[in-house]
Design an enzyme around this catalytic site. Structure first.
Site, PDB file in Angstrom:
ATOM      1  N   ASN A 147       0.829  -1.213   0.000  1.00 34.27           N
ATOM      2  CA  ASN A 147       0.000   0.000   0.000  1.00 34.27           C
ATOM      3  C   ASN A 147       0.859   1.258   0.000  1.00 34.27           C
ATOM      4  O   ASN A 147       0.499   2.257  -0.632  1.00 34.27           O
ATOM      5  CB  ASN A 147      -0.944  -0.001   1.212  1.00 34.27           C
ATOM      6  N   ARG A 198       3.491   2.620  24.402  1.00 30.73           N
ATOM      7  CA  ARG A 198       2.874   3.070  23.137  1.00 30.73           C
ATOM      8  C   ARG A 198       3.022   4.587  22.991  1.00 30.73           C
ATOM      9  O   ARG A 198       3.249   5.103  21.899  1.00 30.73           O
ATOM     10  CB  ARG A 198       1.392   2.712  23.112  1.00 30.73           C
ATOM     11  N   MET A 223       0.890  -2.121  12.166  1.00 28.96           N
ATOM     12  CA  MET A 223       0.309  -3.117  13.063  1.00 28.96           C
ATOM     13  C   MET A 223       0.542  -2.766  14.534  1.00 28.96           C
ATOM     14  O   MET A 223       0.797  -3.641  15.369  1.00 28.96           O
ATOM     15  CB  MET A 223       0.908  -4.501  12.749  1.00 28.96           C
ATOM     16  N   HIS A 242      -7.902  -0.912   5.956  1.00 26.92           N
ATOM     17  CA  HIS A 242      -8.223  -2.163   6.656  1.00 26.92           C
ATOM     18  C   HIS A 242      -8.863  -3.146   5.674  1.00 26.92           C
ATOM     19  O   HIS A 242      -9.721  -2.753   4.870  1.00 26.92           O
ATOM     20  CB  HIS A 242      -9.194  -1.867   7.812  1.00 26.92           C
TER      21      HIS A 242
HETATM   22  C1  GRF Z   1      -3.335  -4.445   4.268  1.00 19.75           C
HETATM   23  O1  GRF Z   1      -4.195  -5.517   3.992  1.00 19.75           O
HETATM   24  C2  GRF Z   1      -4.009  -3.445   5.142  1.00 19.75           C
HETATM   25  O2  GRF Z   1      -5.381  -3.381   4.946  1.00 19.75           O
HETATM   26  C3  GRF Z   1      -3.715  -3.973   6.519  1.00 19.75           C
HETATM   27  O3  GRF Z   1      -2.394  -4.454   6.444  1.00 19.75           O
HETATM   28  C4  GRF Z   1      -2.154  -4.885   5.116  1.00 19.75           C
HETATM   29  C5  GRF Z   1      -0.889  -4.236   4.666  1.00 19.75           C
HETATM   30  O4  GRF Z   1      -0.473  -4.725   3.419  1.00 19.75           O
HETATM   31  N1  GRF Z   1      -3.893  -2.957   7.522  1.00 19.75           N
HETATM   32  P1  GRF Z   1       0.811  -4.095   2.740  1.00 19.75           P
HETATM   33  O5  GRF Z   1       1.934  -4.149   3.762  1.00 19.75           O
HETATM   34  O6  GRF Z   1       0.496  -2.692   2.362  1.00 19.75           O
HETATM   35  O7  GRF Z   1       1.107  -4.954   1.570  1.00 19.75           O
END
Ligand code: GRF
Length: 325
Positions: A147, A198, A223, A242
């Site tokens: 992403n 955190r 995460m 998400h």
């Molecule tokens: C994605 O599916 C996003 O929705 C979730 O974590 C994943 C990240 O994928 N929060 P990437 O690392 O961007 O490939």
């Protein structure tokens, strides 16, 4: 049906197919998907959950799909006192052909996205000469980083008048770092294991992003649970992606949960971040079918392809809300 959705307000084709005995699934922004199994008559739409009616009447988007391919988006514009329906046959032949493969990139455009992607570049042509306002984006990633790369690509192709100014990761050696190196994007590591809390981690993130002068921060596979400190540092400027149609399947195992629940439609959501995990105002959603032979990998691939499409649009919408573009 006072106060509810009159059957005639849904797309005709959908009624036809529902009347022919298909399952119909409806999801909206406040509640998990509702499935009506094989209603015998179109009038059976009257069985729709009253909360779904209420959501539609408060102007929320709804997504409607039958099990065999037709998908529709139905929303209500209260100012116009009527439904706006957009629907699309997934197989081009009134739903009687093969379902397309959504893993095949050529099928990407067939998923349902709300709101629809603009046909023009999201912010017009980038000026490239420094005279126009380009957003400065910060990105947070913990893993693969696809992403993050999709955002960089949207900036570089002119689909988004922005630049990814800084990537911050929390895992040394994660895929996002390799992507940043290949793409020439500045990155920093803030390993959560070396912070006492955190709050301490988030204070470090805030310092980095403020020093980089970012306008918005995108959690692209971040995460870690965020604190109010980070939210307050970027009010209405902190975006998350998400892999489910929120509010269904919050948390870290959304794709597994969707498969376990047997839903026939899933998707992804880009939203502003609130303190409670995977909540906050929804910016963009895309829906994809769940096939009977899907496993976590095939469904994830279908969802990720849509995430890469909606995340740049969500950034655009969030920036426009704030008058940044
Ligand atoms: C994605 O599916 C996003 O929705 C979730 O974590 C994943 C990240 O994928 N929060 P990437 O690392 O961007 O490939």
């Amino acid at each position: 049906m006072a106060g509810g959705i009159a059957a005639g307000e849904l797309p005709d084709q959908l009624l036809h197919r529902t009347g022919a005995g298909e399952a119909l699934q409806i999801s909206h922004q406040r509640q998990a998907a509702i499935t009506l199994a094989s209603p015998a008559q179109p009038e059976a739409l009257g069985q729709l959950n009253p909360q779904a009616h209420a959501a539609a009447f408060t102007g929320e988007a709804m997504q409607v799909a039958s099990t065999q391919g037709v998908q529709a988006k139905v929303s209500q514009d209260l100012r116009q006192h009527g439904f706006i329906a957009q629907h699309r046959w997934q197989d081009g032949e009134m739903g009687h052909g093969q379902s397309p493969s959504f893993v095949d990139p050529s099928e990407l455009a067939r998923a349902v996205q709300w709101p629809s992607a603009p046909s023009e570049p999201l912010s017009g042509e980038p000026t490239g000469d420094g005279s126009g306002r380009r957003l400065r984006l910060g990105v947070l990633a913990s893993g693969n980083g696809s992403n993050f790369e999709a955002l960089v690509a949207a900036c570089r192709t002119g689909n988004l008048a922005a630049d990814v100014t800084l990537l911050v990761v929390n895992n040394p050696g994660c895929g996002a770092i390799a992507r940043a190196a290949r793409l020439g994007i500045r990155w920093q590591l803030h390993d959560h294991r070396s912070h006492s809390s955190r709050e301490a981690l988030d204070r470090a993130l805030i310092s980095s992003f403020e020093a980089a002068g970012v306008d918005l921060v995108v959690m692209a596979g971040w995460m870690r649970i965020v604190t109010q400190d980070l939210i307050d540092a970027f009010p209405e400027r902190l975006i998350n992606i998400h892999p489910s149609l929120l509010p269904s399947f919050r948390g870290a195992r959304a794709i597994d949960q969707a498969l376990a629940a047997g839903v026939r439609i899933s998707g992804c959501t880009a939203h502003l971040v609130s303190l409670e995990v995977d909540t906050g105002p929804i910016l963009v959603q895309a829906a994809v079918p769940v096939h009977s032979d899907d496993d976590a990998a095939t469904l994830a691939a279908r969802i990720h392809a849509q995430e890469h499409r909606i995340l740049p649009l969500a950034v655009q919408l969030a920036a426009q809300r704030l008058g940044l573009l």
